[in-house]
Write a protein that holds these residues in place. Structure first.
Motif, PDB file in Angstrom:
ATOM      1  N   ASN A 113       0.821  -1.202   0.000  1.00 17.82           N
ATOM      2  CA  ASN A 113       0.000   0.000   0.000  1.00 17.82           C
ATOM      3  C   ASN A 113       0.861   1.261   0.000  1.00 17.82           C
ATOM      4  O   ASN A 113       0.508   2.243  -0.642  1.00 17.82           O
ATOM      5  CB  ASN A 113      -0.981   0.010   1.167  1.00 17.82           C
ATOM      6  N   LEU A 114       1.981   1.221   0.691  1.00 21.25           N
ATOM      7  CA  LEU A 114       2.908   2.349   0.649  1.00 21.25           C
ATOM      8  C   LEU A 114       3.336   2.592  -0.788  1.00 21.25           C
ATOM      9  O   LEU A 114       3.352   3.726  -1.264  1.00 21.25           O
ATOM     10  CB  LEU A 114       4.121   2.086   1.543  1.00 21.25           C
ATOM     11  N   ARG A 115       3.651   1.526  -1.489  1.00 20.01           N
ATOM     12  CA  ARG A 115       4.049   1.636  -2.892  1.00 20.01           C
ATOM     13  C   ARG A 115       2.955   2.311  -3.719  1.00 20.01           C
ATOM     14  O   ARG A 115       3.220   3.241  -4.479  1.00 20.01           O
ATOM     15  CB  ARG A 115       4.345   0.243  -3.441  1.00 20.01           C
ATOM     16  N   ASN A 116       1.734   1.855  -3.549  1.00 23.74           N
ATOM     17  CA  ASN A 116       0.616   2.420  -4.323  1.00 23.74           C
ATOM     18  C   ASN A 116       0.382   3.890  -3.994  1.00 23.74           C
ATOM     19  O   ASN A 116       0.150   4.704  -4.889  1.00 23.74           O
ATOM     20  CB  ASN A 116      -0.659   1.625  -4.066  1.00 23.74           C
ATOM     21  N   GLN A 117       0.440   4.216  -2.714  1.00 27.39           N
ATOM     22  CA  GLN A 117       0.213   5.595  -2.301  1.00 27.39           C
ATOM     23  C   GLN A 117       1.336   6.513  -2.796  1.00 27.39           C
ATOM     24  O   GLN A 117       1.077   7.627  -3.249  1.00 27.39           O
ATOM     25  CB  GLN A 117       0.068   5.688  -0.784  1.00 27.39           C
ATOM     26  N   LEU A 118       2.575   6.048  -2.705  1.00 29.04           N
ATOM     27  CA  LEU A 118       3.689   6.857  -3.213  1.00 29.04           C
ATOM     28  C   LEU A 118       3.509   7.136  -4.697  1.00 29.04           C
ATOM     29  O   LEU A 118       3.652   8.274  -5.145  1.00 29.04           O
ATOM     30  CB  LEU A 118       5.022   6.152  -2.983  1.00 29.04           C
ATOM     31  N   ARG A 119       3.208   6.103  -5.446  1.00 25.46           N
ATOM     32  CA  ARG A 119       3.008   6.279  -6.894  1.00 25.46           C
ATOM     33  C   ARG A 119       1.862   7.241  -7.179  1.00 25.46           C
ATOM     34  O   ARG A 119       1.957   8.090  -8.053  1.00 25.46           O
ATOM     35  CB  ARG A 119       2.738   4.933  -7.558  1.00 25.46           C
TER      36      ARG A 119
ATOM     37  N   LYS B  58       9.447  -2.691  -1.310  1.00 24.31           N
ATOM     38  CA  LYS B  58      10.204  -3.073  -0.119  1.00 24.31           C
ATOM     39  C   LYS B  58       9.695  -2.307   1.091  1.00 24.31           C
ATOM     40  O   LYS B  58       9.250  -1.165   0.978  1.00 24.31           O
ATOM     41  CB  LYS B  58      11.691  -2.787  -0.313  1.00 24.31           C
ATOM     42  N   ARG B  59       9.806  -2.948   2.243  1.00 25.35           N
ATOM     43  CA  ARG B  59       9.385  -2.289   3.485  1.00 25.35           C
ATOM     44  C   ARG B  59      10.455  -1.300   3.942  1.00 25.35           C
ATOM     45  O   ARG B  59      11.642  -1.608   3.875  1.00 25.35           O
ATOM     46  CB  ARG B  59       9.157  -3.317   4.570  1.00 25.35           C
ATOM     47  N   PRO B  60      10.031  -0.145   4.421  1.00 23.67           N
ATOM     48  CA  PRO B  60      11.009   0.836   4.895  1.00 23.67           C
ATOM     49  C   PRO B  60      11.655   0.398   6.208  1.00 23.67           C
ATOM     50  O   PRO B  60      11.000  -0.203   7.059  1.00 23.67           O
ATOM     51  CB  PRO B  60      10.181   2.100   5.093  1.00 23.67           C
ATOM     52  N   ALA B  61      12.923   0.693   6.353  1.00 27.45           N
ATOM     53  CA  ALA B  61      13.651   0.383   7.584  1.00 27.45           C
ATOM     54  C   ALA B  61      13.572   1.546   8.564  1.00 27.45           C
ATOM     55  O   ALA B  61      13.771   1.362   9.757  1.00 27.45           O
ATOM     56  CB  ALA B  61      15.106   0.066   7.263  1.00 27.45           C
ATOM     57  N   ASP B  62      13.296   2.748   8.061  1.00 24.90           N
ATOM     58  CA  ASP B  62      13.305   3.950   8.892  1.00 24.90           C
ATOM     59  C   ASP B  62      12.013   4.742   8.673  1.00 24.90           C
ATOM     60  O   ASP B  62      11.848   5.392   7.645  1.00 24.90           O
ATOM     61  CB  ASP B  62      14.527   4.793   8.531  1.00 24.90           C
ATOM     62  N   VAL B  63      11.115   4.674   9.640  1.00 28.07           N
ATOM     63  CA  VAL B  63       9.831   5.366   9.524  1.00 28.07           C
ATOM     64  C   VAL B  63      10.020   6.883   9.493  1.00 28.07           C
ATOM     65  O   VAL B  63       9.236   7.591   8.869  1.00 28.07           O
ATOM     66  CB  VAL B  63       8.871   4.932  10.648  1.00 28.07           C
ATOM     67  N   ALA B  64      11.084   7.378  10.109  1.00 30.66           N
ATOM     68  CA  ALA B  64      11.346   8.822  10.082  1.00 30.66           C
ATOM     69  C   ALA B  64      11.564   9.301   8.647  1.00 30.66           C
ATOM     70  O   ALA B  64      11.139  10.397   8.284  1.00 30.66           O
ATOM     71  CB  ALA B  64      12.547   9.159  10.952  1.00 30.66           C
ATOM     72  N   GLN B  65      12.191   8.474   7.826  1.00 25.22           N
ATOM     73  CA  GLN B  65      12.381   8.839   6.426  1.00 25.22           C
ATOM     74  C   GLN B  65      11.042   8.872   5.690  1.00 25.22           C
ATOM     75  O   GLN B  65      10.792   9.776   4.888  1.00 25.22           O
ATOM     76  CB  GLN B  65      13.323   7.856   5.732  1.00 25.22           C
ATOM     77  N   VAL B  66      10.184   7.913   5.976  1.00 26.39           N
ATOM     78  CA  VAL B  66       8.856   7.894   5.340  1.00 26.39           C
ATOM     79  C   VAL B  66       8.061   9.123   5.774  1.00 26.39           C
ATOM     80  O   VAL B  66       7.351   9.724   4.965  1.00 26.39           O
ATOM     81  CB  VAL B  66       8.088   6.598   5.665  1.00 26.39           C
ATOM     82  N   LYS B  67       8.214   9.526   7.024  1.00 28.18           N
ATOM     83  CA  LYS B  67       7.532  10.731   7.517  1.00 28.18           C
ATOM     84  C   LYS B  67       7.994  11.960   6.748  1.00 28.18           C
ATOM     85  O   LYS B  67       7.188  12.814   6.386  1.00 28.18           O
ATOM     86  CB  LYS B  67       7.808  10.898   9.025  1.00 28.18           C
ATOM     87  N   ARG B  68       9.283  12.052   6.463  1.00 31.60           N
ATOM     88  CA  ARG B  68       9.786  13.189   5.678  1.00 31.60           C
ATOM     89  C   ARG B  68       9.210  13.169   4.262  1.00 31.60           C
ATOM     90  O   ARG B  68       8.898  14.223   3.695  1.00 31.60           O
ATOM     91  CB  ARG B  68      11.312  13.192   5.666  1.00 31.60           C
ATOM     92  N   VAL B  69       9.054  11.988   3.687  1.00 33.11           N
ATOM     93  CA  VAL B  69       8.453  11.876   2.354  1.00 33.11           C
ATOM     94  C   VAL B  69       6.985  12.305   2.414  1.00 33.11           C
ATOM     95  O   VAL B  69       6.510  13.040   1.546  1.00 33.11           O
ATOM     96  CB  VAL B  69       8.593  10.442   1.792  1.00 33.11           C
ATOM     97  N   ALA B  70       6.267  11.856   3.433  1.00 31.36           N
ATOM     98  CA  ALA B  70       4.863  12.260   3.590  1.00 31.36           C
ATOM     99  C   ALA B  70       4.760  13.779   3.720  1.00 31.36           C
ATOM    100  O   ALA B  70       3.923  14.399   3.058  1.00 31.36           O
ATOM    101  CB  ALA B  70       4.254  11.574   4.813  1.00 31.36           C
TER     102      ALA B  70
END
Length: 80
Positions: A4-10, A41-53
């Motif tokens: 779902n992360l993949r789909n949402q990012l795209r 792939k699953r993210p290893a660092d949620v803080a990085q995903v937060k910055r992307v969001a």
């Protein structure tokens, strides 16, 4: 979770007409990490995903679960 992360990012990259390289630069995350998430792939660092969001103007919850509202477009995404 990764799919779902993949789909949402795209979805948001297409909506905002931004490339992976541009988004990675804006969010200050390694391009390889972002490319991996886009590939599923699953993210290893949620803080990085937060910055992307934050860089995309959406919630972390929306990127992971697709259950938030994008206030800019008023589009509500559904859970798969």
């Amino acid at each position: 979770m990764g799919l779902n992360l993949r789909n949402q990012l795209r979805f948001y990259m297409e909506l905002r007409e931004v490339s992976a390289a541009q988004l990675a630069r804006k969010a200050k995350v390694p391009k390889q990490s972002l490319s991996g998430w886009i590939a599923g792939k699953r993210p290893a660092d949620v803080a990085q995903v937060k910055r992307v969001a934050d860089a995309q103007g959406v919630s972390l919850d929306n990127l992971f679960f697709g259950a938030g509202q994008d206030t800019e477009t008023q589009k509500v995404t559904e859970l798969d």
